[in-house]
Design an enzyme around this catalytic site. Structure first.
Site, PDB file in Angstrom:
ATOM      1  N   SER A  46      12.221  -4.904   8.681  1.00 31.53           N
ATOM      2  CA  SER A  46      11.285  -5.604   7.811  1.00 31.53           C
ATOM      3  C   SER A  46      11.492  -7.091   8.058  1.00 31.53           C
ATOM      4  O   SER A  46      12.586  -7.616   7.875  1.00 31.53           O
ATOM      5  CB  SER A  46      11.577  -5.245   6.357  1.00 31.53           C
ATOM      6  OG  SER A  46      11.011  -6.212   5.515  1.00 31.53           O
ATOM      7  N   ASP A  65      11.036 -10.908  -3.637  1.00 29.46           N
ATOM      8  CA  ASP A  65       9.717 -11.533  -3.506  1.00 29.46           C
ATOM      9  C   ASP A  65       8.811 -11.228  -4.694  1.00 29.46           C
ATOM     10  O   ASP A  65       8.077 -12.087  -5.167  1.00 29.46           O
ATOM     11  CB  ASP A  65       9.061 -11.105  -2.191  1.00 29.46           C
ATOM     12  CG  ASP A  65       9.759 -11.744  -0.983  1.00 29.46           C
ATOM     13  OD1 ASP A  65      10.254 -12.871  -1.139  1.00 29.46           O
ATOM     14  OD2 ASP A  65       9.814 -11.119   0.086  1.00 29.46           O
ATOM     15  N   ASP A  71       1.348  -1.961   3.876  1.00 27.73           N
ATOM     16  CA  ASP A  71       1.328  -1.959   2.411  1.00 27.73           C
ATOM     17  C   ASP A  71       0.180  -2.765   1.826  1.00 27.73           C
ATOM     18  O   ASP A  71      -0.561  -2.268   0.977  1.00 27.73           O
ATOM     19  CB  ASP A  71       2.658  -2.482   1.856  1.00 27.73           C
ATOM     20  CG  ASP A  71       3.749  -1.407   1.910  1.00 27.73           C
ATOM     21  OD1 ASP A  71       3.409  -0.233   2.196  1.00 27.73           O
ATOM     22  OD2 ASP A  71       4.920  -1.746   1.680  1.00 27.73           O
ATOM     23  N   ARG A 112       7.128 -18.337  -1.346  1.00 27.22           N
ATOM     24  CA  ARG A 112       6.487 -17.500  -2.358  1.00 27.22           C
ATOM     25  C   ARG A 112       5.768 -18.268  -3.469  1.00 27.22           C
ATOM     26  O   ARG A 112       4.631 -17.948  -3.805  1.00 27.22           O
ATOM     27  CB  ARG A 112       7.508 -16.513  -2.955  1.00 27.22           C
ATOM     28  CG  ARG A 112       8.089 -15.563  -1.908  1.00 27.22           C
ATOM     29  CD  ARG A 112       6.981 -14.772  -1.223  1.00 27.22           C
ATOM     30  NE  ARG A 112       7.462 -13.816  -0.242  1.00 27.22           N
ATOM     31  CZ  ARG A 112       7.260 -13.932   1.075  1.00 27.22           C
ATOM     32  NH1 ARG A 112       6.598 -14.963   1.562  1.00 27.22           N
ATOM     33  NH2 ARG A 112       7.699 -13.006   1.905  1.00 27.22           N
TER      34      ARG A 112
HETATM   35  N1  ARG Z   1      16.194 -11.438   1.119  1.00 32.51           N
HETATM   36  C1  ARG Z   1      15.451 -12.549   1.574  1.00 32.51           C
HETATM   37  C2  ARG Z   1      14.997 -13.365   0.410  1.00 32.51           C
HETATM   38  O1  ARG Z   1      15.089 -12.916  -0.675  1.00 32.51           O
HETATM   39  C3  ARG Z   1      14.350 -12.162   2.500  1.00 32.51           C
HETATM   40  C4  ARG Z   1      13.218 -11.430   1.940  1.00 32.51           C
HETATM   41  C5  ARG Z   1      12.345 -10.973   3.052  1.00 32.51           C
HETATM   42  N2  ARG Z   1      11.071 -10.566   2.572  1.00 32.51           N
HETATM   43  C6  ARG Z   1      10.354  -9.652   3.214  1.00 32.51           C
HETATM   44  N3  ARG Z   1       9.208  -9.367   2.690  1.00 32.51           N
HETATM   45  N4  ARG Z   1      10.783  -9.037   4.290  1.00 32.51           N
HETATM   46  O2  ARG Z   1      14.566 -14.481   0.561  1.00 32.51           O
END
Ligand code: ARG
Length: 403
Positions: free
Chosen positions: A177, A126, A16, A97
């Site tokens: 993922s 995210d 991506d 983040r």
């Molecule tokens: N759901 C988790 C969170 O909000 C993990 C997010 C994982 N992000 C990713 N780009 N795979 O912190």
């Protein structure tokens, strides 16, 4: 619309974010795409990723070593806050983040870029964390989010990239993922989307399966100063090495896996698997030390603050007035959180077996003891209970009369 000449893109090397590069150049007519890869201790070959961005058409490709900043200014405050979202998730991904966003904004400023970009989709947390943090630090900066608008499937995105010389992923891509940094791994998608399916062993890398953990336990002592972990046993460690060490110790005993249904900011429930052995163990130990060093009303109220703190971080409000205020409260409680906690690691468990604080313990063995009794006046308890239960007694008397 104002013309955008230069954009700073948060880059991970995945499909991506790679496809974002030609997309930004072609669909937005942006001439300079500067990519930024954050080193958060994920242990990937970042120079390779940096090169990949250039091969995909980036005009400049930067790597930022953020590991120390990440541990000292994000992980350690989370430990002081005993931060667990939904009482389970220690925010290993969420904490990263705002730090990445802060760097995007700083680079954009330094390089005179008019926009920043990221490759998050519209379904996740995210994107919320990036956008809110960018808005808080650079409210004038435009945020471009190709993956929220391009409506391409993964296969289409790969084809789009191939047209611009971005090779399709060589290895058959894992169906999961995964987000990784020094604090832990978040694993989603594939068969995990069925919440009744057991997570396959292959998805874990930081924690051993119970069958492979040692038969004999390890006892570890974690030493804290002002609420920050500073040593393991007699070994004083810098923050990064300390996290690494605890990851290793706890992970080897299979401690630190989480399987949960999580409420995303965007209203979707999702099934998430995490492994975050070190951070979880440190939070557990820290909370234990607070039980002996903080007053009961402080512990009680701090619990409310902790829950809100974790929610704010999860939901993208790292840079916000409320979070700042809660930080001030939490900091003010931590000057007395000094001492050590002893934990037994065994077969997926981390069992607290001792805690002590030389200077700040509020625990008084001479008061608590059932043996000799020269300090405590038992008779005074009666008067205390007389008033403590007064309103309840009035209620009981009235009830029995009205029967
Ligand atoms: N759901 C988790 C969170 O909000 C993990 C997010 C994982 N992000 C990713 N780009 N795979 O912190």
């Amino acid at each position: 619309m104002q013309e955008i000449k230069k954009v700073v893109l948060a880059y991970s090397g995945g499909v991506d974010t790679s496809v974002c590069i030609p997309y930004l150049k072609n669909e937005y007519g942006i001439s300079e795409v500067v990519t930024f890869v954050a080193d958060l201790g994920q242990g990937e070959d970042l120079e390779f990723i940096r090169q990949k961005a250039l091969n995909s058409g980036a005009s400049q490709s930067l790597i930022g070593n953020l590991v120390n900043n990440f541990v000292e200014n994000y992980a350690f405050p989370a430990i002081r806050s005993n931060a667990l979202y939904s009482e389970k998730y220690p925010l290993s991904t969420a904490l990263a983040r705002p730090l990445i966003a802060e760097n995007l904004v700083n680079i954009a400023r330094k390089m005179n870029a008019d926009a920043v970009a990221h490759g998050c989709t519209g379904k996740g947390n995210d994107q919320v964390r990036f956008d809110l943090a960018i808005n808080a630090l650079g409210p004038d900066l435009k945020i471009i989010t190709p993956a929220r608008e391009w409506n391409m499937s993964r296969e289409e995105a790969i084809l789009y990239g191939e047209n611009f010389g971005i090779p399709a992923p060589v290895s058959k891509k894992s169906p999961y993922s995964i987000d990784v940094n020094l604090l832990g791994r978040s694993i989603e998608a594939g068969i995990l989307e069925n919440p009744m399916e057991e997570p396959p062993e292959e998805i874990f890398t930081m924690t051993s399966s119970i069958e492979n953990t040692p038969d004999s336990p390890d006892d570890v002592e974690i030493i804290f100063k002002n609420g920050f972990p500073i040593a393991i046993g007699n070994e004083f460690l810098n923050p990064i090495d300390l996290i690494k060490k605890v990851n290793h110790l706890a992970g080897a005993h299979g401690f630190g896996r989480i399987d949960m249904i999580e409420d995303r900011v965007v209203g979707i429930k999702s099934r998430e698997i995490y492994e975050s052995p070190g951070l979880l163990l440190l939070i557990k130990a820290h909370k234990e030390l607070e039980s002996i060093t903080l007053n009961p009303d402080v512990i009680d109220f701090k619990g409310v603050v902790e829950k809100k703190w974790a929610q704010l971080v999860y939901q993208g409000f790292w840079f916000s007035p409320l979070k700042k205020g809660l930080d001030a409260f939490i900091s003010s409680t931590q000057t007395s959180v000094n001492g050590k906690v002893k934990i037994r690691l065994h077969k997926g468990n981390a069992i607290v077996i001792g805690r002590s604080s030389e200077k700040n313990s509020l625990y008084r063995e001479d008061l608590a003891t059932y043996s000799k009794d020269d300090l405590f006046n038992h008779e005074k308890a009666e008067g205390f209970i007389y008033m403590w239960g007064m309103s309840n007694k009035i209620w009981a008397e009235l009830n029995s009369k009205n029967k």
